[in-house]
Design an enzyme around this catalytic site. Structure first.
Site, PDB file in Angstrom:
ATOM      1  N   ASP A 148       0.882  -1.169   0.000  1.00  0.00           N
ATOM      2  CA  ASP A 148       0.000   0.000   0.000  1.00  0.00           C
ATOM      3  C   ASP A 148       0.912   1.209   0.000  1.00  0.00           C
ATOM      4  OD1 ASP A 148      -1.756   2.083   0.540  1.00  0.00           O
ATOM      5  OD2 ASP A 148      -2.865   1.008   2.096  1.00  0.00           O
TER       6      ASP A 148
ATOM      7  N   GLU B 276     -11.085   0.569  -2.038  1.00  0.00           N
ATOM      8  CA  GLU B 276     -10.067  -0.332  -1.487  1.00  0.00           C
ATOM      9  C   GLU B 276     -10.620  -1.425  -0.578  1.00  0.00           C
ATOM     10  OE1 GLU B 276      -7.592   1.443   1.615  1.00  0.00           O
ATOM     11  OE2 GLU B 276      -8.449   3.390   1.136  1.00  0.00           O
TER      12      GLU B 276
ATOM     13  N   ARG C  62      -5.709  -6.753  -0.117  1.00  0.00           N
ATOM     14  CA  ARG C  62      -6.419  -5.489  -0.356  1.00  0.00           C
ATOM     15  C   ARG C  62      -6.068  -5.040  -1.770  1.00  0.00           C
ATOM     16  NH1 ARG C  62      -5.132  -3.006   3.833  1.00  0.00           N
ATOM     17  NH2 ARG C  62      -3.406  -1.631   3.300  1.00  0.00           N
TER      18      ARG C  62
HETATM   19  N1  GLY Z   1      -2.828   4.153   2.813  1.00  0.00           N
HETATM   20  C1  GLY Z   1      -3.825   4.443   3.726  1.00  0.00           C
HETATM   21  C2  GLY Z   1      -5.127   4.056   3.201  1.00  0.00           C
HETATM   22  O1  GLY Z   1      -5.193   3.274   2.285  1.00  0.00           O
HETATM   23  O2  GLY Z   1      -6.136   4.538   3.614  1.00  0.00           O
HETATM   24 MN    MN Z   2      -3.749   2.904   0.839  1.00  0.00          MN
HETATM   25 MN    MN Z   3      -6.553   4.491   1.076  1.00  0.00          MN
END
Ligand code: GLY
Ligand code: MN
Ligand code: MN
Length: 443
Positions: free
Chosen positions: A260, A384, A406
């Site tokens: 991420d 997401e 994810r």
């Molecule tokens: N990278 C933090 C989020 O995906 O919210």
């Molecule tokens: Mn993120």
């Molecule tokens: Mn995010």
């Protein structure tokens, strides 16, 4: 390098001033400099609201917007030129640069603010200010107001009202202009290249930080000054820790790797998550979970369009994920009941996204008058969904435990639906496996 043009900052100031009540002043401080240790400072990042209205990149600065002021509506207090300090710390715009390069109508040395700002506030009915985000500046502002109050008997008129500036400004920031979308697209493309590169080099035996280094290299090569947030590189069961940040474990054969990460361009964030097998090949269980998350994300994209409300995309992911978990035997029971009892939260415990912009979790209300906000053109958000099967979850067969997936993309609402800004990173199982197989052959 793509950036927000000067004219857009002027347009924003004008738009804000047009919303202010007559006879008022707006005041915003630049971000403070934070000390890391002794003589070392954290890398400076301008305050997003301050940046939004000025594009002025220096600390120790204050914006005053004073609609109707005869000698100029946009007043900027900033550091003076100082050859000695500039030799050590870098160039400063100074008052001259504040006007010629950053469009200020009038500029004063920041050291003179105690003498000048009370005079600018005096006689104004209302002060627009975001109270409570910068306590030191809150105190300064109260001191300046008290200076005016102390002169009331000589006829000075202190302001009568404080108005929450963030409310106006954050609503403006929620709607992205064409220029903002361009910058966000650039950030998304650089971040996409970084994710592709991380997939290419991945192999068991490397450490998570090796992949983080690839991300950082691509971000900087693309012109980004910094990541928009701390990169998460999580191998194996580390992917089940939502904000994992150690990034120091070894990639083992058979692990999935969840990354991420996104860079920031001209103070605009990108935010991408991809999950891929460390060795280039998904196991059957990993594939099943991965394809379920992907299906839920695709369902969510269909719920992002003008007229749909904020929560519809999230609801779509919950529906698909819950039904899929039942099909895989990870949940048992009636899908609608499992949704009503929030049983899916054992596996999917966060929301499907957030606003995206200058802040990675950007500003803007999600509800208006108690109802989910209706989407409009120019709003930007992430999508997401994820599934995380805790390594110690005794309610599921062992083969599922420790899998965390994810998939995160960035989108902007368009007239017809939404534009996905982050299409540059492969996403299907076949695409990811093909990319990684190709890279392995080259290596
Ligand atoms: N990278 C933090 C989020 O995906 O919210
Ligand atoms: Mn993120
Ligand atoms: Mn995010």
């Amino acid at each position: 390098m793509i950036s927000i043009p000067k004219s857009e900052y002027a347009r924003r100031r004008k738009a804000l001033m047009a919303q202010m009540e007559p006879n008022s002043i707006a005041i915003l401080p630049a971000a403070p400099v934070y000390i890391r240790n002794r003589d070392v400072e954290h890398i400076f990042r301008q305050d997003s609201d301050f940046q939004y209205l000025s594009g002025f990149p220096e600390p120790e600065a204050v914006i005053a917007l004073i609609p109707g002021r005869e000698h100029g509506e946009y007043v900027l207090f900033c550091r003076e030129r100082d050859p000695e300090r500039e030799l050590w710390d870098g160039l400063r715009a100074g008052q001259e640069g504040a006007m010629s390069r950053f469009g200020a109508d009038d500029a004063f040395p920041i050291g003179d603010i105690d003498d000048i700002l009370p005079g600018l506030i005096e006689g104004r009915e209302r002060v627009y200010y975001s109270m409570g985000t910068n306590q030191e500046f809150d105190r300064h502002l109260m001191d300046w107001i008290n200076v005016i109050r102390s002169k009331a008997r000589q006829g000075a008129q202190p302001p009568n009202e404080f108005v929450a500036l963030n409310h106006l400004l954050h609503d403006m920031r929620l709607y992205k202009s064409a220029n903002e979308v361009k910058v966000m697209r650039e950030a998304a493309e650089i971040s996409s290249r970084a994710h592709v590169q991380a997939m290419r080099v991945s192999r068991p035996g490397l450490f998570e930080f090796h992949l983080e280094a690839e991300l950082d290299y691509e971000f900087r090569k693309g012109g980004a000054k910094m990541p928009a947030y701390g990169s998460i590189v999580a191998a194996g069961k580390n992917a089940c820790i939502l904000h994992y940040h150690e990034n120091d474990a070894v990639l083992k054969d058979g692990d999935l790797v969840l990354i991420d990460a996104g860079c920031e361009i001209d103070c605009y964030a990108s935010d991408i998550t991809r999950t891929f097998p460390a060795n280039g090949k998904f196991s059957p269980e990993q594939k099943a979970i991965y394809e379920l998350v992907l299906a839920s994300q695709e369902a969510a994209f269909l719920e992002i369009a003008p007229g749909k409300h904020w929560n519809q995309a999230h609801e779509a992911t919950v529906q698909v994920i819950t039904a899929g978990l039942v099909e895989l035997g990870l949940l048992e029971g009636d899908v609608e009941q499992l949704i009503a009892s929030e049983a899916y939260k054992a596996f999917y415990m966060h929301r499907a996204g957030h606003w995206l912009g200058m802040d990675v979790h950007d500003v803007g209300d999600y509800k208006v008058g108690g109802e989910w906000r209706v989407l409009e053109v120019g709003m930007a958000m992430t999508v997401e969904p994820g599934i995380y099967i805790a390594p110690d979850n005794q309610n599921v067969a062992k083969k599922w435990r420790g899998i965390g997936v994810r998939i995160e993309d960035d989108v902007v609402v368009t007239k017809k639906g939404c534009e996905i800004l982050t299409t540059g990173v492969p996403k299907t199982v076949a695409e990811i496996e093909a990319l990684m197989a190709g890279a392995a052959q080259v290596a």
